[in-house]
Design an enzyme around this catalytic site. Structure first.
Site, PDB file in Angstrom:
ATOM      1  N   GLY A  90      -2.337 -20.714 -39.502  1.00 21.27           N
ATOM      2  CA  GLY A  90      -2.471 -19.271 -39.314  1.00 21.27           C
ATOM      3  C   GLY A  90      -2.336 -18.875 -37.853  1.00 21.27           C
ATOM      4  O   GLY A  90      -2.234 -19.719 -36.957  1.00 21.27           O
ATOM      5  N   GLY A  92      -3.510 -18.346 -34.744  1.00 17.40           N
ATOM      6  CA  GLY A  92      -4.724 -18.679 -34.018  1.00 17.40           C
ATOM      7  C   GLY A  92      -4.837 -17.989 -32.681  1.00 17.40           C
ATOM      8  O   GLY A  92      -5.930 -17.930 -32.097  1.00 17.40           O
ATOM      9  N   ARG A  93      -3.740 -17.468 -32.158  1.00 15.84           N
ATOM     10  CA  ARG A  93      -3.785 -16.751 -30.873  1.00 15.84           C
ATOM     11  C   ARG A  93      -2.767 -15.625 -30.827  1.00 15.84           C
ATOM     12  O   ARG A  93      -2.426 -15.144 -29.755  1.00 15.84           O
ATOM     13  CB  ARG A  93      -3.551 -17.725 -29.722  1.00 15.84           C
ATOM     14  CG  ARG A  93      -2.267 -18.509 -29.804  1.00 15.84           C
ATOM     15  CD  ARG A  93      -2.294 -19.663 -28.809  1.00 15.84           C
ATOM     16  NE  ARG A  93      -1.157 -20.549 -28.978  1.00 15.84           N
ATOM     17  CZ  ARG A  93      -0.044 -20.491 -28.263  1.00 15.84           C
ATOM     18  NH1 ARG A  93       0.089 -19.568 -27.347  1.00 15.84           N
ATOM     19  NH2 ARG A  93       0.936 -21.346 -28.473  1.00 15.84           N
ATOM     20  N   LYS A 113       1.331 -12.432 -28.627  1.00 16.18           N
ATOM     21  CA  LYS A 113       0.895 -13.827 -28.536  1.00 16.18           C
ATOM     22  C   LYS A 113      -0.051 -13.979 -27.354  1.00 16.18           C
ATOM     23  O   LYS A 113       0.256 -13.550 -26.239  1.00 16.18           O
ATOM     24  CB  LYS A 113       2.111 -14.728 -28.357  1.00 16.18           C
ATOM     25  CG  LYS A 113       1.899 -16.179 -28.747  1.00 16.18           C
ATOM     26  CD  LYS A 113       3.239 -16.880 -28.856  1.00 16.18           C
ATOM     27  CE  LYS A 113       3.093 -18.323 -29.277  1.00 16.18           C
ATOM     28  NZ  LYS A 113       4.402 -18.980 -29.422  1.00 16.18           N
ATOM     29  N   ASP A 125      -9.339 -20.924 -27.896  1.00 14.11           N
ATOM     30  CA  ASP A 125      -9.779 -19.672 -27.286  1.00 14.11           C
ATOM     31  C   ASP A 125      -8.870 -18.494 -27.628  1.00 14.11           C
ATOM     32  O   ASP A 125      -9.136 -17.366 -27.235  1.00 14.11           O
ATOM     33  CB  ASP A 125      -9.903 -19.821 -25.761  1.00 14.11           C
ATOM     34  CG  ASP A 125      -8.586 -20.233 -25.092  1.00 14.11           C
ATOM     35  OD1 ASP A 125      -7.523 -20.149 -25.739  1.00 14.11           O
ATOM     36  OD2 ASP A 125      -8.633 -20.632 -23.911  1.00 14.11           O
ATOM     37  N   GLY A 126      -7.776 -18.769 -28.343  1.00 11.38           N
ATOM     38  CA  GLY A 126      -6.898 -17.685 -28.750  1.00 11.38           C
ATOM     39  C   GLY A 126      -6.014 -17.149 -27.644  1.00 11.38           C
ATOM     40  O   GLY A 126      -5.325 -16.138 -27.839  1.00 11.38           O
ATOM     41  N   ARG A 176       6.596 -10.633 -28.741  1.00  9.34           N
ATOM     42  CA  ARG A 176       7.847 -11.078 -29.319  1.00  9.34           C
ATOM     43  C   ARG A 176       8.219 -10.218 -30.521  1.00  9.34           C
ATOM     44  O   ARG A 176       7.348  -9.646 -31.193  1.00  9.34           O
ATOM     45  CB  ARG A 176       7.799 -12.558 -29.680  1.00  9.34           C
ATOM     46  CG  ARG A 176       6.900 -12.928 -30.828  1.00  9.34           C
ATOM     47  CD  ARG A 176       6.919 -14.434 -31.047  1.00  9.34           C
ATOM     48  NE  ARG A 176       6.122 -14.814 -32.195  1.00  9.34           N
ATOM     49  CZ  ARG A 176       5.823 -16.074 -32.495  1.00  9.34           C
ATOM     50  NH1 ARG A 176       6.250 -17.063 -31.731  1.00  9.34           N
ATOM     51  NH2 ARG A 176       5.100 -16.355 -33.560  1.00  9.34           N
ATOM     52  N   ASP A 252       5.425 -25.007 -40.064  1.00 12.19           N
ATOM     53  CA  ASP A 252       4.861 -23.705 -39.692  1.00 12.19           C
ATOM     54  C   ASP A 252       5.614 -23.077 -38.520  1.00 12.19           C
ATOM     55  O   ASP A 252       5.353 -21.923 -38.168  1.00 12.19           O
ATOM     56  CB  ASP A 252       3.374 -23.826 -39.358  1.00 12.19           C
ATOM     57  CG  ASP A 252       3.104 -24.805 -38.226  1.00 12.19           C
ATOM     58  OD1 ASP A 252       3.391 -25.995 -38.414  1.00 12.19           O
ATOM     59  OD2 ASP A 252       2.625 -24.382 -37.157  1.00 12.19           O
ATOM     60  N   ASP A 262       8.805 -19.994 -32.396  1.00 13.44           N
ATOM     61  CA  ASP A 262       7.675 -20.676 -31.752  1.00 13.44           C
ATOM     62  C   ASP A 262       8.128 -21.685 -30.697  1.00 13.44           C
ATOM     63  O   ASP A 262       8.386 -22.849 -30.989  1.00 13.44           O
ATOM     64  CB  ASP A 262       6.782 -21.366 -32.782  1.00 13.44           C
ATOM     65  CG  ASP A 262       5.721 -20.425 -33.323  1.00 13.44           C
ATOM     66  OD1 ASP A 262       5.547 -19.341 -32.746  1.00 13.44           O
ATOM     67  OD2 ASP A 262       5.061 -20.766 -34.318  1.00 13.44           O
TER      68      ASP A 262
END
Length: 487
Positions: A90, A92-93, A113, A125-126, A176, A252, A262
């Site tokens: 998922g 996460g940041r 992002k 910490d995202g 993005r 992913d 990514d």
């Protein structure tokens, strides 16, 4: 052109509800400031480039403000990471702020992002750091300029917020754009958690939003999967043709739209090395340059497994069988063009493989070789390039074959040939050492080099006066930079 407050939102993915994503607000970064923006990416939203210089621009994309129509969501998905299944990943940041549609009727996801922690941060910490945000921005826009399908990058926003990785760094955010952020891992998540109804809801959404023409086919899901196979075969052919190494081809990180997705420890080849590993965490070389082709097929097989509730195994296998022939056709077509060939002959594959083996054995700069091959007539170019090879006799033999191959195409105007070859052979590529120099300056508060490098890479095929240093072979230290997933 529009101002920031004039964007029109239509948050289609958010309307799927909490099963597919979680509402999360961005966590603002301290003292947000513009590092770099892409006017070309802004144009996708019909945004006036001057908006990037306004204070509200940095506040919006630094997490301090939010459009009333935005619906920030953290998407849930899973995926195979280095071949092993991870049941829940998922965003996460990152956050999908919403979907903007432009005057052309196109929808663009706004994905921020580095926006802070989400339910999927997995002890993280995202945050994203400045160096990784700059690298993603530059790579996105550089690949687009090379005509390689990719997410786009609107801007990087820097800050004073401290974050810890191997050392203390500063947080940044990158905005993005993509028509969709749905990954192979989205389908895997609902397949492996045994939620067929939700998986079908996701599939129907993807079909309607991104593959509506497939709905006219007798088996829409199969038609969609076939197009995903076709798009990824063409994408990876372009990666291989231009020497791009992704570095982390987990499922992913694979887009259902067949776009580069990514950016982590990516790299473009400097010296040609088929076995190059750009991610220093990849101990086994799973995602080496030459392995990108079979890994693309492996990932498509993982997606196929997740689609077995909707498509017969036999049909999936047959469709997967298209991948390698399609890849090979696209790749060979691209490499013929890079060699200045306009026709096809049966021995072209052997001619190319012979050249790449010679380049491998001599450590020849991959991009500059093809650029220089088009500078002059085949005879003169081969004569000038031979000194780059250790096995001069072997290269001379290849050169004779190449010159004869070009001659069989008939008489060609040399200036036209030069223009044609230079239109597909870039002079400027995003070398890791160039990115590192820009990052070093930016971390000291000087953003001019990031902006200059972005401008150069936005026009990679044309000579740019005064920018000769960006087209040079890298220094030895620049060829051996270690890049990891840490960001």
């Amino acid at each position: 052109m529009k101002a920031l407050d004039e964007l029109t939102f239509d948050n289609r993915f958010a309307r799927l509800g909490d099963t597919f994503s979680t509402h999360v607000l961005p966590e603002p970064i301290a003292a947000p400031r513009l590092v770099v923006a892409s006017p070309a990416a802004m144009a996708l939203l019909d945004l006036d480039p001057a908006e990037a210089e306004t204070p509200v621009f940095a506040e919006l994309f630094g997490g301090h403000k939010l459009w009333a129509e935005a619906e920030p969501r953290a998407m849930v998905y899973s995926g195979h990471q280095f071949g092993s299944y991870n049941p829940q990943l998922g965003d996460g940041r990152g956050l999908l702020l919403g979907e903007v549609y432009n005057e052309a009727g196109e929808h663009w996801d706004l994905h921020l992002k580095g926006a802070g922690q989400t339910p999927y941060s997995r002890m993280g910490d995202g945050r994203a750091v400045l160096r990784s945000s700059i690298r993603e921005f530059l790579a996105s826009e550089a690949l687009h300029a090379l005509n390689i399908p990719t997410t786009r990058a609107l801007c990087v926003i820097g800050s004073d917020t401290p974050v810890w990785r191997e050392k203390q760094e500063r947080a940044a955010m990158v905005l993005r754009l993509a028509p969709s952020h749905v990954r192979f891992g989205h389908f895997e998540f609902f397949y492996y958690t045994k939620r067929p109804e939700q998986q079908k809801e996701l599939g129907d959404h993807v079909l309607a939003m991104h593959f509506p023409h497939c709905l006219e086919q007798p088996e829409p899901y199969l038609a969609m999967f076939r197009e995903i196979v076709e798009r990824n075969a063409e994408l990876i052919a372009k990666w291989q043709a231009y020497g791009f190494c992704h570095g982390v081809m987990n499922t992913d990180n694979m887009s259902i739209l067949g776009i580069t997705f990514d950016f982590g420890p990516f790299a473009f080849l400097d010296d040609f090395d088929a076995h190059f590993i750009c991610n220093h965490s990849d101990d086994q070389g799973r995602y080496s340059f030459s392995n990108q082709v079979p890994i693309g097929q492996w990932n498509l097989s993982a997606l196929a497994q997740a689609l077995t509730p909707f498509i017969s195994v036999e049909a999936l296998r047959e469709t997967l069988g298209l991948y390698l022939p399609l890849f090979q056709a696209h790749y060979l077509d691209l490499m013929r063009r890079r060699l200045g060939l306009t026709t096809a002959e049966d021995d072209d594959q052997k001619l190319l493989e012979h050249l790449l083996q010679l380049m491998q054995n001599s450590g020849v700069d991959y991009s500059l070789f093809f650029r220089r091959l088009g500078d002059e007539s085949p005879e003169l170019a081969v004569a000038r390039l031979r000194d780059d090879f250790v096995d001069i006799k072997g290269f001379d033999a290849w050169g004779d074959l190449y010159i004869a191959r070009v001659a069989r195409e008939g008489e060609v105007d040399q200036e036209q040939r030069r223009e044609r070859m230079h239109a597909v052979n870039p002079l400027y590529i995003l070398r890791n050492y160039l990115a590192q120099k820009a990052i070093d300056a930016a971390e000291s508060g000087d953003y001019s080099e990031v902006r200059r490098l972005h401008a150069v890479l936005s026009n990679p095929f044309e000579e740019q006066p005064g920018m000769e240093s960006y087209a040079e072979r890298p220094p030895e230290w620049g060829k051996h930079l270690e890049i990891s997933c840490s960001s």
